[in-house]
Enzyme design. Structure first.
Site, short mmCIF file in Angstrom:
data_model
loop_
_atom_site.label_atom_id
_atom_site.label_comp_id
_atom_site.label_asym_id
_atom_site.label_seq_id
_atom_site.Cartn_x
_atom_site.Cartn_y
_atom_site.Cartn_z
N GLY A 58 -100.76 -8.40 46.09
CA GLY A 58 -102.19 -8.45 46.33
C GLY A 58 -102.92 -7.53 45.37
N CYS A 59 -104.21 -7.74 45.25
CA CYS A 59 -104.99 -6.98 44.28
C CYS A 59 -105.11 -5.50 44.67
CB CYS A 59 -106.38 -7.60 44.11
SG CYS A 59 -107.28 -7.88 45.64
N TYR A 60 -105.56 -5.24 45.90
CA TYR A 60 -105.66 -3.84 46.34
C TYR A 60 -104.29 -3.15 46.30
CZ TYR A 60 -110.44 -4.56 48.23
OH TYR A 60 -111.77 -4.80 48.39
N PRO A 61 -103.23 -3.77 46.82
CA PRO A 61 -101.93 -3.09 46.81
C PRO A 61 -101.45 -2.70 45.42
CG PRO A 61 -101.89 -4.88 48.39
CD PRO A 61 -103.21 -5.00 47.64
N THR A 62 -101.82 -3.48 44.41
CA THR A 62 -101.38 -3.12 43.06
C THR A 62 -101.99 -1.80 42.62
OG1 THR A 62 -101.03 -5.43 42.43
CG2 THR A 62 -101.45 -3.86 40.64
#
Lengths: 373, 373, 373, 373
Positions: C152-156
């Site tokens: 996911g974008c935030y997790p990256t």
């Protein structure tokens, strides 16, 4: 090949650096900056960190170590470097206005407040709008080093929207109006009131109405293209606006149509009606004229009917998008062009000129697919 | 007095609520919404929490409990409410296009796709642009309840920029071009692709070129004003654009000048020159004509020479700012107007109309000092 | 090689198309769309005109004609295509959440509302965060076709800011707080109230506080990295916000420092003081720990001390920029990361995974120099 | 009453002018500017044309002709005017930091680089955060002219989000983290790189991490409120960010909950789960504590559960919106506050202080209904 950039620390200079650093025919760069000499480009623009690393040197050193030199300097200071480049035998691509008016020093002086330092350089210079002057650029470059007067941002988008109408006789003799809106990067890197976020964001306004330096440049381009096809050049009115966006210029261009190209009006009513099928057919016909005119141009993209030019669809692309429309009365051609002011309006077009001069593929280094956002 | 708002949950409706809740002559509100009936306005628009609290009722209930009714409904659905209001003896201020074309049902039908439900209502209706029709509004209101066709947003800013030129003979017979850029609130509350942030932010584009419904409305306003002064109405070309901002419409208006008003050209050169002192003097002279024309108008603000109209300077104000310029050739008048599309372009003007009908001070509730940001 | 993209008409899909069309190892594309099947990608995204031209086909046809398949589909619908790909012997790179939780179906079900269609596929899948799992990706790919659960974008952005602190023992046991702000492209192509320009422009707000699906993903990444180095995983609090910009996620991450890494407080005063030289020295020391941790990573860019991570400096780049700071008390590590959510946060990282699987140079097709604006 | 404004040409000064010109108890204004003395406010800010017209005079003249004086000056230059006001017997409301730290000159000196000019003035000064110090303001004002140290923008939004948790024992002893994002008007009127549109639009970044002058101010507020209720003050970490918007500060505040206020964790799993009903009930319970704490405050608006604080909903309003949330683990209180930085964060709060001192209705002149856009 070593490409030199004088004035590398300004916005146009930095965009040149970004593009040249990824250019397949450029081996390395030589960067110059008067105000930041002694620093490094990646410290001035941290987006370059780990990708581009060059010291900022004196302009003279850039000239000495380069095979071609780009200058992104204020107007009126770059001529000595152009002279040195010619003497050294290398080409000089100038993003200022110094070489945009060829031998017409009077017009330059009237708008920029000073005359030419070395007027004779204009024997070796050419206005670098490839869609107008590709042959002259090539001819001149074949004979030796050349000076390119890289076009202004507004003139590029405006001229490309007008040229086909002039060349093909679509345009009547009436005044052409160019209404343009520019993103704020056009104002450059130096903070000032007009580009202060709190003053310009979420707001639109015009500036220099009836008094912008790009007006004589567009007008001259119109005249040159008209002359090429033995036509009379119509008068021009040009109004620039500042829009709350970063990149891009949108130009909405009003061109009175020659009688034979007008769609029949619905004359029985004086109040406008929605466009008739006849008008839509005529608009499509004119769109095909535009498409034919630009069919071999790599960066003039005539959009399908119904797709409107939009600056947001061109960010970081060298395309000039063109959409062709008619007003509901059928007598006014409304051409809308969009460019990225930093690309086709500045650095991208400068590299296009380099590619032509050097005999590279014209899209080398500037062929990126336009991004979505 | 109780003010009713039908369609209170849309953007224009909610702006009416904000203004009416602070209006010194309005005691309370009655709000209607078909789609959100049963809810409360402060839950739909949480900015109203602790300041404005009303249930959303059926339109019929709003009509029944109000002393004046505003309708911010889609085109073509509000006529029955207008009829009921007249029968009840109260005025109806309609923000849709239903009453903007008076008895000219053909034009309405051509652009909006359907005819009038109760054509006879136009005997009691008037187009509510105070700068054009104040006397008619007052006369009609003196005779009984009235229906106001509140003007469209683009037509308001465009017409106010053109009227003085028509009235005073500044305008020649040539085509007037209106090039407008609107903020995204003009697209309303319903999410759609064109107003999706990722599509429209940081970007400019035109839409409905040669085909926007506000074209016949502006054209009709031009004709009516020209007739008032016994002049011929010039043709109109109108192009709307979407700009990445919330509120505001900037209209750049090109009006060919009558011969006697043109500043002398510097005819010896065909290339444009910076504006001469004569041109600046003529522009100032024309600016005074505009200022005189609007000297008694509370919301038409003719700016000092050199101050450009800017939408960001008008947010939440009912002013229409007007700046007057000449092109460098001295033959084209370039008038730039700015309005807040939600105020002078919609809700503010509707309340202006209420103030006139009711005999209130015209600036009651809409006299806020324009904010800085 | 033919690269297939299912769900090509969404924003992540279209970004994959843009990148893959310019990828030096990809010969051609095969594009699929359920909702727009039968159309052409360049009509859906006119930015592609004259650069990218492919029909939108059925997903099954994409699988049949491709050598690797990317899926940019809603959560919970792509597993059958993954299965078919494996059976056909080609890898499947999934941008949905379906393969992000490996065998932990319970967590997936708790947050995404449904279980796995083919749970057994997780034997062949790996979470595609190269900085965490490069070896596992390579090992799995060496053994046959593989399924990538693209992060996911935030997790990256969050995970990359936390990893070095976990791995090196900088982090104490206390709660890590991730405060993130995302651009609106993260909301996808479908218009909705939250991404309606008039609602989200010129405004900031949080959403799904304490309830965002990326929370368990970040938490799991923290645990996995902690386990790798034999440490205990600290708890996590994560708050996403919507910021008025197109691309980019900025994550400000608060990590309580282990005692031995804390700079001495100026304990004699209880009121904060400007950072002392000792604190600045400690911050620099920790910055070096981060730089060393990522020294071989092509896309994790630890910024020089004093240069703050900024989303605007990363548009269209696959970098994750990281800046390392201490609070003025010397006990809290404040790491700030910036990514382009469509690149490192979605399509760019997916192609990074393809490059690893295929044995290409890891930066192929995603090595663009970050643009200035 | 005549209200004076020294520093009227800056952004905060001009916002004071806008509000005071519409204040029902203010008869006229007296405006001062050192840099633009001799000009007129409506020429500096053309939004004021036809609404507000005052010359810009010397500060001494403003003091001489006013009944209360606001100073919107740089830090460290306004003390002499404060002294003169006291001597003249009128109150002085200072928007700089000079009087925010009361007698604690050491802290002021540590962060602002110079000591007090007239330290003794602090006997007559009070920190003007009404929600903390209303009684002290009133007591002091009852005894004679008073100096108000008007709070900083970040400290206002941060403190109001923390106060109820401190007062009621919700907060544990652990570090409170304040993560704030500010609009660009906070940077003031002077153009600079950080607020140059091309640098900050469409981008997010932090600044002065661990080193912002508002940190000691927030910390002191925390301590003062904790002392009022006999509690220990927790440590503070504060990180400001610049967001691409004009007005507004959003503060996301992380407050570790005292054990007795924590919702039971779902301890059987280490991976986060969506918030349980118990957590939602606890969040609602805490929301009621906040609402009760502020029940008599006119400008602290505790939002209904599920409505998130958003800066865009508060433009030009003096409200501080507060939303109360729990993390999914039930042990961290996440309070989000939004203010308009020019209103509650500067000019609005200054006028609130004037209203209290003068015995006016507290909402006089600053009670506008928040606008939609």
């Amino acid at each position: 090949m070593v490409a030199g950039v004088i004035g590398a620390a300004g916005y146009a200079g930095a965009e040149l650096v970004r593009l040249l650093a990824g250019h397949p025919r450029v081996r390395s760069l030589s960067l110059g900056s008067v105000s930041l000499e002694g620093g490094w480009i990646q410290n001035v623009y941290p987006n370059f960190l780990e990708k581009v690393s060059y010291p900022l040197e004196k302009p003279e050193e850039v000239v000495a170590s380069s095979d071609v030199v780009f200058a992104a300097l204020p107007h009126g200071v770059g001529e000595p470097y152009a002279k040195t480049c010619l003497e050294k035998g290398i080409s000089f691509i100038d993003l200022s206005a110094d070489f945009r008016f060829d031998a017409d020093e009077e017009t330059f002086k009237a708008w920029y407040g000073k005359g030419y330092a070395f007027a004779g350089l204009r024997k070796h210079s050419v206005y670098g709008l490839p869609e107008l002057n590709r042959d002259r650029i090539k001819t001149l470059a074949a004979a030796g080093p050349v000076i390119i007067g890289n076009p202004g941002c507004y003139p590029t988008g405006a001229s490309l929207g007008i040229f086909p109408a002039l060349a093909t006789g679509l345009a009547a003799a009436g005044t052409i109006i160019v209404n343009s809106a520019s993103g704020v990067t056009g104002a450059g890197r130096e903070p000032q009131k007009a580009s202060h976020f709190s003053e310009c964001s979420d707001s639109m306004s015009p500036y220099k109405v009836g008094a912008h330096r790009h007006c004589p440049e567009i007008s001259r381009n119109i005249r040159n293209m008209a002359e090429l096809f033995g036509r009379e050049a119509p008068p021009l009115v040009f109004t620039p606006h500042l829009a709350p966006m970063n990149r891009g210029i949108l130009s909405t261009i009003y061109i009175p149509l020659a009688d034979e190209w007008q769609a029949a009006r619905a004359d029985s009513v004086s109040t406008p009606r929605p466009p008739s099928g006849e008008i839509e057919a005529k608009a499509l016909e004119i769109r095909e004229v535009y498409a034919a005119f630009y069919k071999d141009e790599p960066f003039a993209r005539v959009l399908p009917q119904g797709v409107m030019a939009s600056t947001g669809r061109l960010r970081q692309s060298n395309f000039c998008d063109i959409s062709v429309n008619l007003d509901q009365g059928g007598s006014m051609l409304i051409v809308v062009t969009a460019i990225d002011n930093m690309m086709k309006g500045a650095a991208g077009q400068a590299i296009h000129n380099m590619n032509i001069i050097m005999g590279f593929d014209e899209t080398d280094g500037i062929g990126a697919i336009p991004a979505l956002f």
